[in-house]
Design a protein around this motif. Sequence first.
Motif, short mmCIF file in Angstrom:
data_model
loop_
_atom_site.label_atom_id
_atom_site.label_comp_id
_atom_site.label_asym_id
_atom_site.label_seq_id
_atom_site.Cartn_x
_atom_site.Cartn_y
_atom_site.Cartn_z
N ALA A 160 12.20 6.13 -5.33
CA ALA A 160 13.39 5.44 -4.85
C ALA A 160 13.16 3.94 -4.78
CB ALA A 160 13.80 5.98 -3.48
N SER A 161 11.98 3.53 -4.33
CA SER A 161 11.65 2.11 -4.28
C SER A 161 11.67 1.50 -5.68
CB SER A 161 10.28 1.92 -3.64
OG SER A 161 9.89 0.56 -3.65
N TRP A 162 11.18 2.24 -6.63
CA TRP A 162 11.18 1.80 -8.04
C TRP A 162 12.61 1.58 -8.52
CZ3 TRP A 162 8.18 5.00 -12.29
CH2 TRP A 162 8.16 4.26 -13.49
N VAL A 163 13.49 2.51 -8.18
CA VAL A 163 14.89 2.39 -8.59
C VAL A 163 15.57 1.22 -7.88
CG1 VAL A 163 17.16 3.50 -8.49
CG2 VAL A 163 15.15 4.83 -9.18
N PHE A 164 15.35 1.09 -6.57
CA PHE A 164 16.01 0.03 -5.81
C PHE A 164 15.50 -1.37 -6.18
CE2 PHE A 164 16.49 3.33 -2.22
CZ PHE A 164 17.70 3.77 -2.74
N SER A 165 14.20 -1.48 -6.44
CA SER A 165 13.59 -2.79 -6.68
C SER A 165 13.39 -3.11 -8.15
CB SER A 165 12.23 -2.87 -5.97
OG SER A 165 12.35 -2.65 -4.59
N ALA A 166 13.57 -2.10 -9.01
CA ALA A 166 13.33 -2.25 -10.45
C ALA A 166 11.90 -2.69 -10.73
CB ALA A 166 14.32 -3.25 -11.06
N GLU A 167 10.97 -2.24 -9.89
CA GLU A 167 9.56 -2.57 -10.09
C GLU A 167 8.70 -1.59 -9.28
OE1 GLU A 167 8.62 -6.39 -8.49
OE2 GLU A 167 9.01 -5.79 -6.42
N LEU A 168 7.46 -1.47 -9.70
CA LEU A 168 6.46 -0.76 -8.91
C LEU A 168 5.57 -1.80 -8.25
CD1 LEU A 168 5.37 2.19 -11.22
CD2 LEU A 168 6.57 2.36 -9.04
N SER A 169 5.39 -1.70 -6.94
CA SER A 169 4.57 -2.67 -6.25
C SER A 169 3.50 -1.97 -5.42
CB SER A 169 5.43 -3.56 -5.33
OG SER A 169 5.90 -2.81 -4.23
N SER A 170 2.43 -2.70 -5.12
CA SER A 170 1.34 -2.13 -4.33
C SER A 170 1.80 -1.80 -2.92
CB SER A 170 0.17 -3.12 -4.28
OG SER A 170 -0.33 -3.38 -5.58
N GLY A 171 2.71 -2.64 -2.36
CA GLY A 171 3.22 -2.36 -1.02
C GLY A 171 3.96 -1.04 -0.97
N ALA A 172 4.80 -0.79 -1.96
CA ALA A 172 5.53 0.48 -2.02
C ALA A 172 4.56 1.65 -2.18
CB ALA A 172 6.53 0.45 -3.16
N ALA A 173 3.49 1.45 -2.93
CA ALA A 173 2.49 2.51 -3.11
C ALA A 173 1.79 2.83 -1.79
CB ALA A 173 1.47 2.09 -4.16
#
Length: 300
Positions: A160-173
């Motif tokens: 969901a974070s990937w969809v909302f932010s259009a990126e993968l980030s270390s914080g989301a991980a």
Amino acid sequence: MLKALLGVARLNFLTLTVICITLAASFSWYRHGAFSAGLFSLVLLMALAAHISVNAFNEYFDFKSGLDFLTNKTPFSGGSGSLISQPSAASAALVLACSCLLLVIISGLYLTIQLGWSLLLVGIPGVLLIYAYTQYINRSPLLCLLAPGVGFGFFMTLGASWVFSAELSSGAAVLAAVITCLVSNLLLLNQFPDVDADRQVGRRHYPIVIGRRRSAVVFSLLLLLSYLLLPIAVTTGLLPPHCLLALLTLPLAAKLLPSIFRNADTPSKLTPYLALNVALVHSLTLLLALGLLWAAPLNA
């Protein structure tokens, strides 16, 4: 029939999905100061459909295997008992499971077309997990331990974070890893009362394989890891200091851990602590989301 299907869907458990998607949206707001109500609604609908699907498959397969007739039910374990009360609803439960899974697939393909085919790296394993959890994953102790957490942490929250932010980030991980530990623990503790029944139908989770007391050690390590990840992420700048709000749940953890060890071999006394564990998971996740929202103006 409707009452039985609502029981099969386990509506009271769906709050976990709502707070995971809320956490992902809060992280997106913290990172980018942007929020799309339409996108949030679509992702939430998709996540709820996934959760209902895995619940319905679980209810259907546990009814067919006879497990539902063996378990001593608690409000948090042993299934809803809906199909025992109304066996004629079993086919409808399977239709519900498949229909919700189809909704997940269609929604996922739509998002993939909009945002890129790399989303299938989350989508395909997620769909396989929904179907395979009850029938196959429960035969492997390690997979049975990790699958629920990975499903809610990495497939749902990180996806969901990937969809909302259009990126993968270390914080989301990091957030996904925290959710993975918490939700894996949620299912692990809920397995304690079901050991005898689960063993009879061939399941092999850790409370069966290594016993409840050693499983309590596993629970403690996962809980400790979920807390340790937060100050590490804050210190390294992956998450804002505001996320340390989640440490306000430490008194709950301090009450929960000794109680689990004390009552590990007396499942009938565990029900209050199953409830406390649910409260811990929900409150910690919500405090993380609140911390991210609090930090957001500093980054807008």
